[in-house]
Design an enzyme around this catalytic site. Structure first.
Site, PDB file in Angstrom:
ATOM      1  N   GLU A   1       9.676   4.034   7.031  1.00 51.96           N
ATOM      2  CA  GLU A   1       9.513   2.629   7.430  1.00 51.96           C
ATOM      3  C   GLU A   1      10.267   2.408   8.742  1.00 51.96           C
ATOM      4  OE1 GLU A   1       7.955  -0.365   6.514  1.00 51.96           O
ATOM      5  OE2 GLU A   1       8.988  -0.969   8.343  1.00 51.96           O
TER       6      GLU A   1
ATOM      7  N   VAL B   1       7.062   6.309  13.080  1.00 47.67           N
ATOM      8  CA  VAL B   1       6.180   7.455  13.373  1.00 47.67           C
ATOM      9  C   VAL B   1       5.455   7.175  14.688  1.00 47.67           C
ATOM     10  CG1 VAL B   1       4.140   8.738  12.644  1.00 47.67           C
ATOM     11  CG2 VAL B   1       5.907   8.124  10.971  1.00 47.67           C
TER      12      VAL B   1
ATOM     13  N   HIS C   1      -4.947 -18.402   9.628  1.00 48.88           N
ATOM     14  CA  HIS C   1      -4.724 -19.101   8.350  1.00 48.88           C
ATOM     15  C   HIS C   1      -4.599 -20.597   8.626  1.00 48.88           C
ATOM     16  CE1 HIS C   1      -3.080 -20.345   4.531  1.00 48.88           C
ATOM     17  NE2 HIS C   1      -3.344 -19.141   4.046  1.00 48.88           N
TER      18      HIS C   1
ATOM     19  N   GLY D   1      -5.644 -13.723  -1.783  1.00 46.32           N
ATOM     20  CA  GLY D   1      -5.447 -12.952  -3.016  1.00 46.32           C
ATOM     21  C   GLY D   1      -6.090 -11.571  -2.944  1.00 46.32           C
TER      22      GLY D   1
ATOM     23  N   ARG E   1     -11.031 -19.771   4.440  1.00 54.23           N
ATOM     24  CA  ARG E   1     -10.018 -19.986   5.476  1.00 54.23           C
ATOM     25  C   ARG E   1     -10.672 -20.266   6.823  1.00 54.23           C
ATOM     26  NH1 ARG E   1      -5.516 -15.430   3.684  1.00 54.23           N
ATOM     27  NH2 ARG E   1      -4.868 -16.633   1.870  1.00 54.23           N
TER      28      ARG E   1
ATOM     29  N   ALA F   1       0.834  -1.210   0.000  1.00 55.99           N
ATOM     30  CA  ALA F   1       0.000   0.000   0.000  1.00 55.99           C
ATOM     31  C   ALA F   1       0.868   1.260   0.000  1.00 55.99           C
ATOM     32  CB  ALA F   1      -0.937  -0.016   1.210  1.00 55.99           C
TER      33      ALA F   1
ATOM     34  N   GLU G   1      -3.790  -3.112   4.950  1.00 58.47           N
ATOM     35  CA  GLU G   1      -4.300  -3.897   6.081  1.00 58.47           C
ATOM     36  C   GLU G   1      -4.679  -3.033   7.283  1.00 58.47           C
ATOM     37  OE1 GLU G   1      -1.799  -7.234   7.118  1.00 58.47           O
ATOM     38  OE2 GLU G   1      -3.145  -7.872   8.728  1.00 58.47           O
TER      39      GLU G   1
ATOM     40  N   GLY H   1      -1.272 -14.550  -4.761  1.00 58.20           N
ATOM     41  CA  GLY H   1      -1.438 -13.688  -5.921  1.00 58.20           C
ATOM     42  C   GLY H   1      -2.343 -12.513  -5.651  1.00 58.20           C
TER      43      GLY H   1
HETATM   44  P1  ADP Z   1       0.174  -3.482   3.594  1.00 62.36           P
HETATM   45  O1  ADP Z   1       0.051  -4.869   3.087  1.00 62.36           O
HETATM   46  O2  ADP Z   1      -1.099  -2.915   4.066  1.00 62.36           O
HETATM   47  O3  ADP Z   1       0.928  -2.582   2.651  1.00 62.36           O
HETATM   48  P2  ADP Z   1       2.512  -4.276   5.153  1.00 62.36           P
HETATM   49  O4  ADP Z   1       2.455  -5.089   6.378  1.00 62.36           O
HETATM   50  O5  ADP Z   1       3.002  -4.928   3.923  1.00 62.36           O
HETATM   51  O6  ADP Z   1       1.066  -3.614   4.929  1.00 62.36           O
HETATM   52  O7  ADP Z   1       3.436  -2.995   5.389  1.00 62.36           O
HETATM   53  C1  ADP Z   1       3.273  -2.106   6.460  1.00 62.36           C
HETATM   54  C2  ADP Z   1       4.617  -1.523   6.829  1.00 62.36           C
HETATM   55  O8  ADP Z   1       4.446  -0.425   7.725  1.00 62.36           O
HETATM   56  C3  ADP Z   1       5.537  -2.500   7.534  1.00 62.36           C
HETATM   57  O9  ADP Z   1       6.757  -2.585   6.850  1.00 62.36           O
HETATM   58  C4  ADP Z   1       5.685  -1.916   8.929  1.00 62.36           C
HETATM   59  O10 ADP Z   1       6.929  -2.212   9.527  1.00 62.36           O
HETATM   60  C5  ADP Z   1       5.500  -0.443   8.665  1.00 62.36           C
HETATM   61  N1  ADP Z   1       5.109   0.327   9.871  1.00 62.36           N
HETATM   62  C6  ADP Z   1       4.202  -0.041  10.798  1.00 62.36           C
HETATM   63  N2  ADP Z   1       4.103   0.897  11.762  1.00 62.36           N
HETATM   64  C7  ADP Z   1       4.967   1.896  11.446  1.00 62.36           C
HETATM   65  C8  ADP Z   1       5.337   3.131  12.074  1.00 62.36           C
HETATM   66  N3  ADP Z   1       4.803   3.526  13.233  1.00 62.36           N
HETATM   67  N4  ADP Z   1       6.266   3.905  11.465  1.00 62.36           N
HETATM   68  C9  ADP Z   1       6.835   3.513  10.292  1.00 62.36           C
HETATM   69  N5  ADP Z   1       6.530   2.345   9.669  1.00 62.36           N
HETATM   70  C10 ADP Z   1       5.620   1.537  10.221  1.00 62.36           C
END
Ligand code: ADP
Length: 459
Positions: A48, A170, A252, A437, A291, A29, A424, A63
């Protein structure tokens, strides 16, 4: 051979005090929304908190679901938005937010087009539990989607020189005059922006939120990366956002957890033809039910877990199995008798189970459990394989409330100005059960939407 792409995060010295939009999280996302915002002329930054980029997205294996795509037509599959909507709605216990689901099912094909225009080709198809049509798009290499998607999106981030900082967490959202105006990091640095996109993922590894909302699941292992602690949900809640469906946590059904790690065995293994058997070597469920239902059937076995059984033909259709084998999760036998011997099934029982299944595949009629999908190939080609699995915490369906424009809503269903969310971290799209998916699809569909809506908001 092409050189392996290695992404280097931006150097911390380059962090500025001001951007158009701050994107929190570097999963599907976050990366998609950043690229979309950049392409509309904005200057985004991605923050991140972990030292690994890509979040749980990198772990996704099956997928990306979408209907009415050019890829489906290339495979002579005629699908419809309505069927995609209906099957997701039924799979989600009819608890899905209809507005979000409508937007989602009607924008998947555009997302597939967008990816293709960016050189990200998902031109093979598989199927996941609860779906009646082949609409799970994946790379033709049949590689797990998550790693592929994150790598390809990062190539675009690099090309566009979008700043992406790792190890910056953050901790707070800033508001000025009733509008979002930036964030404060764990180093107490203020970064200002006209808008913020929460792309922080779920709380599948967040003990405190799980304890609060689903105490009963605390004993289970999780498939999530350690950073999936629901930060975005807490950040939004602290400024008055509404949370929905927080007790809807997906377990899952097929997770190998006999080692210290919990490895999710993707639904594509069943989608391509694997069956599930109990400790005695007997089938006990429609393997491609949702699931939720497959998990319940495994739980009802009384804590023994179950075994995925498949052959070389199926193995060739799911590249991830090479990885599962590499890390020691797969038992194998030259024939079924040898496999039964290794795993501890009665050989005749296993042989009978497989014979009965192959007969059902030939007749396209599963008299025992009424499975109708993932019946394109028999289990006949040695060597044969087994993977021991059991359910584990996987995905949190609950999260912040948004409208289809990805604007975060407050308790009174009013828009919180300047705050957007995708992926998510959002609640409501999946109802009480997410279909395999749909999470990757959600990140791309709503990630693009967030990038576009931020642009519109900032005009
Ligand atoms: P999505 O599938 O919704 O894109 P992901 O789990 O793949 O979600 O990615 C979310 C990312 O956000 C993770 O890499 C996580 O470490 C990061 N994240 C979560 N909380 C924070 C935060 N407070 N500050 C910076 N990054 C964060």
């Amino acid at each position: 051979m092409a050189e392996k792409f290695v992404f280097k995060p931006t150097k911390i010295e380059q962090l500025q005090d001001n951007y158009d939009v701050i994107i929190i999280g570097s999963g599907g996302a976050g990366l998609t929304s950043a690229i979309q915002a950049y392409e509309l002329g904005l200057s985004p930054v991605i923050l991140e908190k972990m030292d690994k980029i890509g979040g749980n997205t990198t772990r996704a294996s099956s997928g990306m679901n979408a209907a009415e795509t050019f890829v489906q037509l290339n495979h002579k599959i005629v699908d419809s938005f309505q069927a995609f909507y209906d099957e997701t709605f039924v799979g989600g216990g009819k608890k899905n937010n209809p507005e979000l689901l409508k937007f989602f099912t009607e924008h998947g094909a555009l997302a597939i087009d967008w990816l293709e225009k960016h050189g990200i080709e998902l031109d093979d198809l598989t199927i996941t539990g609860g779906m009646k049509t082949m609409r799970t798009h994946r790379p033709s290499s049949m590689a797990p989607i998550g790693g592929y998607l994150v790598t390809e999106l990062l190539k675009l981030v690099k090309k566009d020189q979008i700043p992406l900082f790792d190890k910056i967490k953050v901790d707070k959202l800033l508001m000025t005059d009733g509008k979002i105006s930036g964030v404060i990091t764990d180093k107490e640095k203020e970064i200002h922006a006209g808008a913020v996109i929460l792309a922080t993922g779920g709380f599948g590894a967040g003990k405190d939120l799980l304890e609060k909302y689903r105490n009963d699941l605390l004993k289970l292992k999780t498939t999530n990366q350690p950073g999936a602690t629901g930060d975005g949900i807490k950040l939004a809640k602290a400024i008055g956002a509404k949370l929905v469906d927080m007790d809807q946590v997906q377990v899952h059904p097929t997770v190998q957890q006999d080692t210290s790690h919990a490895f999710l065995i993707g639904e594509a293994v069943r989608g391509e033809g694997a069956i599930l058997v109990n400790k005695q070597g007997v089938r006990f469920v429609n393997e491609l039910d949702t699931r939720k239902n497959v998990t319940k059937a495994i739980d009802d076995l009384g804590g023994t877990g179950a075994y995925l059984i498949f052959d070389t033909g199926i193995r060739k259709r799911v590249k991830a199995i090479e990885f599962y084998d590499h890390v020691g999760l797969v038992e194998s036998g030259q024939n079924l008798l040898e496999l039964a011997d290794k795993v501890g099934f009665d050989p005749q029982t296993l042989q009978m189970t497989v014979d009965k299944w192959n007969f059902a595949v030939a007749k396209k009629d599963d008299l025992e459990f009424h499975r109708t999908t993932g019946m394109d190939r028999k289990i006949i080609q040695g060597p044969f394989f087994a993977i021991h699995i059991a359910p584990a915490v996987h995905y949190t369906m609950g999260g912040v409330a948004i409208n289809p424009q990805t604007q975060v809503l407050n308790e009174n269903n009013q828009v919180i100005k300047g705050l957007f969310a995708a992926g998510e971290v959002v609640g409501g799209l999946h109802g009480n059960n997410r279909i395999g998916g749909n999470s990757i699809a959600e990140t791309v569909v709503f990630g693009r939407q967030a990038g576009q809506q931020v642009f519109k908001y900032l005009q």
